[in-house]
Motif scaffolding. Structure first.
Motif, PDB file in Angstrom:
ATOM      1  N   UNK A 115       0.800  -1.219   0.000  1.00  0.00           N
ATOM      2  CA  UNK A 115       0.000   0.000   0.000  1.00  0.00           C
ATOM      3  C   UNK A 115       0.830   1.265   0.000  1.00  0.00           C
ATOM      4  N   UNK A 116       1.998   1.213   0.643  1.00  0.00           N
ATOM      5  CA  UNK A 116       2.865   2.385   0.696  1.00  0.00           C
ATOM      6  C   UNK A 116       3.656   2.571  -0.599  1.00  0.00           C
ATOM      7  N   UNK A 117       3.971   1.491  -1.282  1.00  0.00           N
ATOM      8  CA  UNK A 117       4.873   1.567  -2.432  1.00  0.00           C
ATOM      9  C   UNK A 117       4.165   1.568  -3.783  1.00  0.00           C
ATOM     10  N   UNK A 118       2.928   1.130  -3.843  1.00  0.00           N
ATOM     11  CA  UNK A 118       2.294   0.910  -5.146  1.00  0.00           C
ATOM     12  C   UNK A 118       0.868   1.448  -5.135  1.00  0.00           C
ATOM     13  N   UNK A 119       0.532   2.226  -6.135  1.00  0.00           N
ATOM     14  CA  UNK A 119      -0.806   2.823  -6.197  1.00  0.00           C
ATOM     15  C   UNK A 119      -1.857   1.786  -6.610  1.00  0.00           C
TER      16      UNK A 119
END
Length: 587
Positions: free
Chosen positions: A413-417
């Motif tokens: 969730x933090x790295x990929x939209x």
């Protein structure tokens, strides 16, 4: 008067009945699909006529094995070009798109094109699982039923999700995770009217599987002991590593797909080109061919060594990512489970060898990472946890699974939209819901949000008098709608400022002459959601709030502006940090 919300109506009985019948049919279709995959596999790799589910890994074709996936890819490309392009890929993004944009209407031809093309792709060595195609096929069957019968778009979506859940349940004997998959990736909601039919369809699909194939776990593994606290921390760290890997795998897959888009040849030929890579990898490592369920079972059972798992992880990733990027017909679940499980097994063995004090079980590490990589790539978090539990029937694995899947989900969730499920349709401009929260308007009553300073008009007033009053009275200037009351104070209707200032009506006319329909009202105990729905259905911007014994006493007005203001508290709760102790500010 708006309708009060009811979580269930009698019509859900009809939809649930359809869902159960659909579940039984889809379970039989799943059985036919696995038989068809077995038939194609036996013909392509062993030259025999049999529907037994066989692994291509034991073939003796030598270098000729490279050509088998190429031929399969060519056939799939032809079917996609002259049948339907929707059979390309793993099918879930296409189903999501139909749910979001096309009222869950999937073209009927997909109900046979998808399973046949997938059987050919997988049977000729494609590194996919049978679950993706049967999920897509079950969804297509549910959509077809919903198009043949007189149902709403919401009910058609429920039938689509029911078919998909029944398909996954019939393949893996995993009803709960199938329901969760439908909620997280297809329904975009959790409502009783949709959850009950989906649950019943999954239950029936699993029951039919029990009858046909027994109730043994899909991926049996040795019993798991209760994990130590230090091991739980290690599984969390592994989840972080796998979460990063899931992001990289998603980006790699779509980078390969973008590379195929740049080729100066028609897309029909791409699956055949991808088949070359599948064939070469399959020649070097035959276990990468086909569905690979036996690989998953072997990894989590600790039957493969460190080097074997590392090679399986890398070679399966290469074969699957190129095949999927080429646009052939196949799924994502089994390949991701294989890749993640093998990676977890490697990490687990390294922990056992180098950090024995962590008390990590390499088999549990493989199980955790198998689920975590799917949680990170798809963000179907609950599906991933419960799936690993249901397919192994190891209750002591639940806590490690929660640890690893949660951290993988966090990192993703933090790295990929977007996810591996949504990136394709997001590129086409489709907005996919990612969070399912309770409707904030359901929490607030009309009584708490309506305006109480109601300015009303008498039915007998002359328009000339009212127009002069409107031009001079500041309170009136702030209102756009006015309740009209008779001499007894009873509500007759509502007139707008535009009605009152209409020059086509003379000043001698009375206000009552402008009332052309019964008043649209709402009670104080209605929710703002019910009020908003009533406004939309009636195509008005305001409702009169009534009370009293006969519900004719005007107590307020609720407008579209009041509905928007109600969201202010939701935004404050979401974005403004606060410190309170005992209900009072801590400052």
């Amino acid at each position: 008067m708006p309708r009060h919300f009811r979580p269930l109506g009698r019509r859900v009985l009809w939809i649930a009945t359809l869902a159960m019948m659909l579940g039984a049919v889809v379970a039989l279709v799943a059985r036919l699909l696995t038989g068809l995959i077995g038939l194609v596999t036996n013909l392509a790799f062993y030259g025999r006529v049999s529907t037994e589910f066989s692994s291509p890994a034991g073939n003796h074709l030598g270098l000729w094995v490279i050509g088998v996936p190429v031929v399969g890819g060519l056939i799939v490309g032809v079917m996609a070009r002259w049948g339907s392009r929707a059979i390309r890929g793993h099918g879930i993004p296409e189903a999501m798109e139909q749910v979001l944009l096309n009222e869950s209407r999937i073209p009927p031809r997909i109900t046979w094109l998808k399973p046949v093309s997938s059987a050919i792709a997988i049977g000729t060595g494609g590194p996919f699982g049978a679950e993706g195609p049967i999920i897509a096929t079950g969804g297509a069957l549910g959509s077809l039923v919903g198009q043949l019968l007189h149902v709403t778009a919401d009910e058609r979506k429920t039938l689509l999700a029911s078919g998909a859940a029944a398909g996954m349940a019939a393949v893996f004997s995993a009803p709960i995770s199938s329901i969760l998959l439908a909620i997280e990736l297809l329904l975009f909601e959790r409502r009783a009217r949709s959850l009950i039919p989906v649950a019943l369809a999954a239950a029936i699909g699993t029951g039919v599987r029990y009858v046909l194939e027994g109730n043994e776990p899909m991926f049996p593994m040795p019993d798991i002991a209760t994990p130590a606290f230090s091991a739980l921390i290690a599984y969390m760290v592994m989840g972080v590593i796998v979460g990063v890997a899931s992001v990289g795998i998603t980006k790699l897959t779509y980078a390969i797909e973008d590379g195929f888009e740049k080729l100066p040849i028609h897309w029909m030929w791409w699956p055949a080109i991808g088949g070359v890579v599948v064939g070469v990898v399959g020649y070097l490592m035959p276990t990468t061919l086909g569905v690979g369920y036996t690989n998953i079972a072997a990894v989590i059972a600790g039957q493969i060594g460190l080097g074997g798992m590392l090679a399986l992880c890398l070679m399966k990733l290469l074969s699957w990512s190129v095949a999927l990027g080429s646009g052939t017909s196949g799924g994502t679940l089994a390949p991701l489970f294989t890749i993640g499980g093998a990676l977890g097994g490697v990490l687990g063995l390294l922990c056992v060898a180098w950090l024995p004090w962590l008390q990590v079980d390499a088999k549990v590490a493989a199980l955790v990472c198998m689920a975590a990589i799917f949680a990170g790539a798809s963000r179907a978090f609950l599906t991933s946890v419960v799936f690993a539990f249901e397919t192994t029937q190891q209750p002591h694995g639940l806590l490690p699974l929660l640890c690893g899947c949660a951290t993988a989900y966090l990192v993703s969730g933090l790295m990929m939209r977007n996810t591996i499920m949504t990136e394709k349709i997001a590129r086409r401009g489709v907005r996919v819901p990612t969070e399912y929260a309770a409707d904030y308007l359901e929490r607030i009553s009309v009584a708490d949000a309506c305006s109480r300073d109601v300015v009303s008009l008498r039915a007998s007033q002359r328009l000339g008098e009212v127009r002069e009053w409107l031009s001079t009275e500041q309170v009136a200037a702030r209102h756009q709608g006015f309740p009209v009351l008779d001499e007894g104070g009873r509500l007759l209707g509502v007139v707008t400022r535009r009605d009152l200032l209409n020059g086509a009506v003379g000043g001698d006319a009375i206000v009552q002459s402008l009332v052309h329909r019964a008043p649209l009202v709402v009670r104080e105990d209605h929710t703002l959601r019910e009020a908003a729905d009533h406004m939309v259905e009636a195509d008005v911007g305001r409702l009169v709030v009534v009370g009293g014994k006969d519900m004719q006493q005007v107590v307020g007005i609720i407008t579209r502006g009041d509905l928007l203001k109600a969201h202010a508290q939701r935004l404050r709760e979401a974005h403004e940090p606060s410190r309170h102790l005992g209900g009072k500010s801590a400052t």
